[in-house]
Design a protein around this motif. Structure first.
Motif, PDB file in Angstrom:
ATOM      1  N   PHE A   1       4.352  -1.999  -4.792  1.00 15.76           N
ATOM      2  CA  PHE A   1       3.122  -2.754  -5.053  1.00 15.76           C
ATOM      3  C   PHE A   1       3.540  -4.172  -3.777  1.00 15.76           C
ATOM      4  O   PHE A   1       4.344  -4.233  -2.359  1.00 15.76           O
ATOM      5  CB  PHE A   1       3.578  -4.899  -5.879  1.00 15.76           C
ATOM      6  CG  PHE A   1       3.173  -4.544  -7.180  1.00 15.76           C
ATOM      7  CD1 PHE A   1       3.084  -3.327  -7.673  1.00 15.76           C
ATOM      8  CD2 PHE A   1       3.227  -5.239  -8.265  1.00 15.76           C
ATOM      9  CE1 PHE A   1       2.862  -3.273  -9.016  1.00 15.76           C
ATOM     10  CE2 PHE A   1       2.610  -5.153  -9.405  1.00 15.76           C
ATOM     11  CZ  PHE A   1       3.003  -4.162 -10.382  1.00 15.76           C
ATOM     12  N   PRO A   2       2.380  -3.842  -2.857  1.00 13.19           N
ATOM     13  CA  PRO A   2       1.159  -3.820  -3.660  1.00 13.19           C
ATOM     14  C   PRO A   2      -0.055  -1.935  -3.676  1.00 13.19           C
ATOM     15  O   PRO A   2       1.570  -1.499  -2.823  1.00 13.19           O
ATOM     16  CB  PRO A   2       0.116  -4.756  -2.679  1.00 13.19           C
ATOM     17  CG  PRO A   2       0.138  -4.470  -1.212  1.00 13.19           C
ATOM     18  CD  PRO A   2       1.585  -4.312  -1.679  1.00 13.19           C
ATOM     19  N   GLY A   3       0.364  -1.250  -4.710  1.00 15.68           N
ATOM     20  CA  GLY A   3       0.392   0.244  -4.646  1.00 15.68           C
ATOM     21  C   GLY A   3      -0.314   0.598  -5.313  1.00 15.68           C
ATOM     22  O   GLY A   3      -0.417  -0.407  -6.839  1.00 15.68           O
ATOM     23  N   PRO A   4      -0.848   2.128  -6.348  1.00 13.19           N
ATOM     24  CA  PRO A   4      -1.347   2.855  -7.083  1.00 13.19           C
ATOM     25  C   PRO A   4      -0.413   2.368  -8.579  1.00 13.19           C
ATOM     26  O   PRO A   4      -0.410   4.062  -8.966  1.00 13.19           O
ATOM     27  CB  PRO A   4      -1.538   3.622  -7.266  1.00 13.19           C
ATOM     28  CG  PRO A   4      -1.186   3.547  -6.055  1.00 13.19           C
ATOM     29  CD  PRO A   4      -0.957   3.056  -5.029  1.00 13.19           C
ATOM     30  N   LEU A   5       0.803   1.275  -8.818  1.00 19.76           N
ATOM     31  CA  LEU A   5       1.410   0.856  -9.937  1.00 19.76           C
ATOM     32  C   LEU A   5       1.245   0.334 -10.580  1.00 19.76           C
ATOM     33  O   LEU A   5       1.233  -1.310 -10.478  1.00 19.76           O
ATOM     34  CB  LEU A   5       2.733   1.456  -9.433  1.00 19.76           C
ATOM     35  CG  LEU A   5       3.908   1.524  -9.874  1.00 19.76           C
ATOM     36  CD1 LEU A   5       3.896   2.740 -11.345  1.00 19.76           C
ATOM     37  CD2 LEU A   5       5.125   0.659  -9.422  1.00 19.76           C
ATOM     38  N   THR A   6       0.937   0.973 -12.177  1.00 20.03           N
ATOM     39  CA  THR A   6       0.395  -0.292 -12.962  1.00 20.03           C
ATOM     40  C   THR A   6       2.441  -0.242 -14.328  1.00 20.03           C
ATOM     41  O   THR A   6       3.159   0.770 -14.763  1.00 20.03           O
ATOM     42  CB  THR A   6      -0.500  -0.220 -13.556  1.00 20.03           C
ATOM     43  OG1 THR A   6      -0.819   0.071 -13.487  1.00 20.03           O
ATOM     44  CG2 THR A   6      -0.365  -1.173 -15.103  1.00 20.03           C
ATOM     45  N   VAL A   7       3.285  -1.579 -13.709  1.00 17.26           N
ATOM     46  CA  VAL A   7       4.095  -1.609 -14.772  1.00 17.26           C
ATOM     47  C   VAL A   7       3.202  -2.889 -15.930  1.00 17.26           C
ATOM     48  O   VAL A   7       2.771  -3.662 -16.491  1.00 17.26           O
ATOM     49  CB  VAL A   7       4.973  -3.026 -14.328  1.00 17.26           C
ATOM     50  CG1 VAL A   7       5.865  -1.840 -12.513  1.00 17.26           C
ATOM     51  CG2 VAL A   7       4.674  -3.998 -13.562  1.00 17.26           C
ATOM     52  N   VAL A   8       3.640  -1.878 -17.487  1.00 18.28           N
ATOM     53  CA  VAL A   8       3.852  -2.906 -18.535  1.00 18.28           C
ATOM     54  C   VAL A   8       4.852  -3.235 -18.993  1.00 18.28           C
ATOM     55  O   VAL A   8       5.875  -3.285 -18.540  1.00 18.28           O
ATOM     56  CB  VAL A   8       3.538  -1.841 -19.897  1.00 18.28           C
ATOM     57  CG1 VAL A   8       3.123  -2.065 -21.193  1.00 18.28           C
ATOM     58  CG2 VAL A   8       2.016  -0.912 -18.940  1.00 18.28           C
TER      59      VAL A   8
END
Ligand code: AMP
Ligand code: MG
Length: 313
Positions: free
Chosen positions: A86-93
């Motif tokens: 983070f920040p960047g193109p990753l999403t954590v669920v």
């Protein structure tokens, strides 16, 4: 409804604060955002995009402190990934908190969280003052938008505002990782690759198509990324038939003649231009798009994934 176009992130954020929906640029694709805590505003996103109600949205934050209100707890694997990417193109669920309305996560007890690294997205989110849930800013089923013009083409007259920015850098949606359990699961490929993730969390596993984890990511089941034209995948151009009204995108110039060809100088350029190329083909009434598959390293794996989905009927 009139859709306001603006270059000013503060003006765009004003619409979110007043319960509206706003498209904004990020490094992956353009998103269509609303205040996560405003269920009425979030519902407008599904209506404008004609998005199936079982497809959850990703919450976008400008600061890690904003994550606390969205989730029950930040697991060990999530904090390592946040720290690294983070920040960047990753999403954590993660498991969602009671404050997040059902509509935002399609009734799931989890929520995806991401912090974009585009400066203009950061300024917009900061001015909104709350996390902003946003799926891609396209009509459901169409290729994701990588320019504000593509957003306008799909959603002009259906949303309150478009924050105009540059074309997106990466051009494919974020990598999504389920971090709710001790053994995180990669749900969607993006420019953060499996080997990038494994450097930080070695025991991360890939989701299989019959894996129960896909149940936790309904978006993976929906038809996605498709132009109107028929998409045909090729590994080399030997089998390339010459159909009159066809186009080609890939790394090597095809031997057969096509009406429209885009030869990319790198896999990164291919990834960042493929969705706009699909849209251009549809604008020109192309019937068949031949797409060259690439080697599956780095962003190549994510690109092949999107190409395969676009080729499904
Ligand atoms: P989009 O932003 O349009 O690419 O859509 C977001 C996608 O992220 C969804 O279609 C899901 O595949 C994934 N996603 C978002 N939230 C969750 C969640 N809570 N659990 C699993 N997957 C999610
Ligand atoms: Mg989408």
């Amino acid at each position: 409804m009139e859709t306001v176009l603006t270059f000013d992130p503060i003006e765009a954020a004003g619409y979110v604060k007043r319960g509206g929906i706003v498209a904004f640029p990020t490094e992956t694709v353009y998103g269509l955002g609303a205040n996560v805590f405003d269920a009425t505003a979030v519902a407008k996103i599904f209506e404008a995009k004609m998005r199936p109600a079982d497809n959850p949205l990703i919450a976008h934050v400008c600061d890690t402190s904003q994550i606390e209100r969205l989730v029950k707890n930040i697991t060990g694997s999530a904090s390592k990934l946040i720290e690294a990417f983070f920040p960047g193109p990753l999403t954590v669920v993660l498991e969602r908190s009671g404050e997040v309305p059902d509509v935002a996560t399609a009734g799931l007890d989890t929520i995806g969280v991401r912090m974009p690294r585009f400066e203009i997205a950061h300024r917009f989110l900061e001015a909104c003052g709350v996390p902003v849930v946003a799926p891609s800013a396209n009509l459901s089923g169409k290729p994701s938008p990588t320019t504000w013009q593509a957003v306008f083409e799909d959603l002009g007259g259906r949303i309150d505002c478009i924050l105009q920015g540059d074309p997106t850098e990466i051009g494919l949606e974020s990598t999504v990782v389920d971090c709710t359990s001790d053994h995180p699961v990669l749900l969607r490929l993006g420019s953060v690759s499996l080997s990038d993730l494994r450097e930080v969390v070695p025991d991360i596993r890939e989701v299989g198509s019959d894996d129960p984890a896909t149940v936790r990511s309904p978006g993976l089941r929906h038809r996605h990324y498709s132009p109107r034209a028929h998409v045909v995948l090729i590994s080399d151009d030997k089998g390339l038939p010459t159909t009159e009204n066809s186009a080609f995108i890939g790394l090597h110039r095809p031997s057969a003649g096509v009406r429209l060809a885009k030869i990319c100088s790198s896999v990164g350029e291919y990834a960042s231009s493929v969705f706009e190329f699909f849209r251009e083909c549809d604008r020109r009434g192309i019937e068949t798009i031949y797409c060259e598959l690439v080697s599956g390293e780095g962003i190549g794996a994510a690109l092949n994934d999107r190409l395969r989905r676009a080729a499904e009927d």
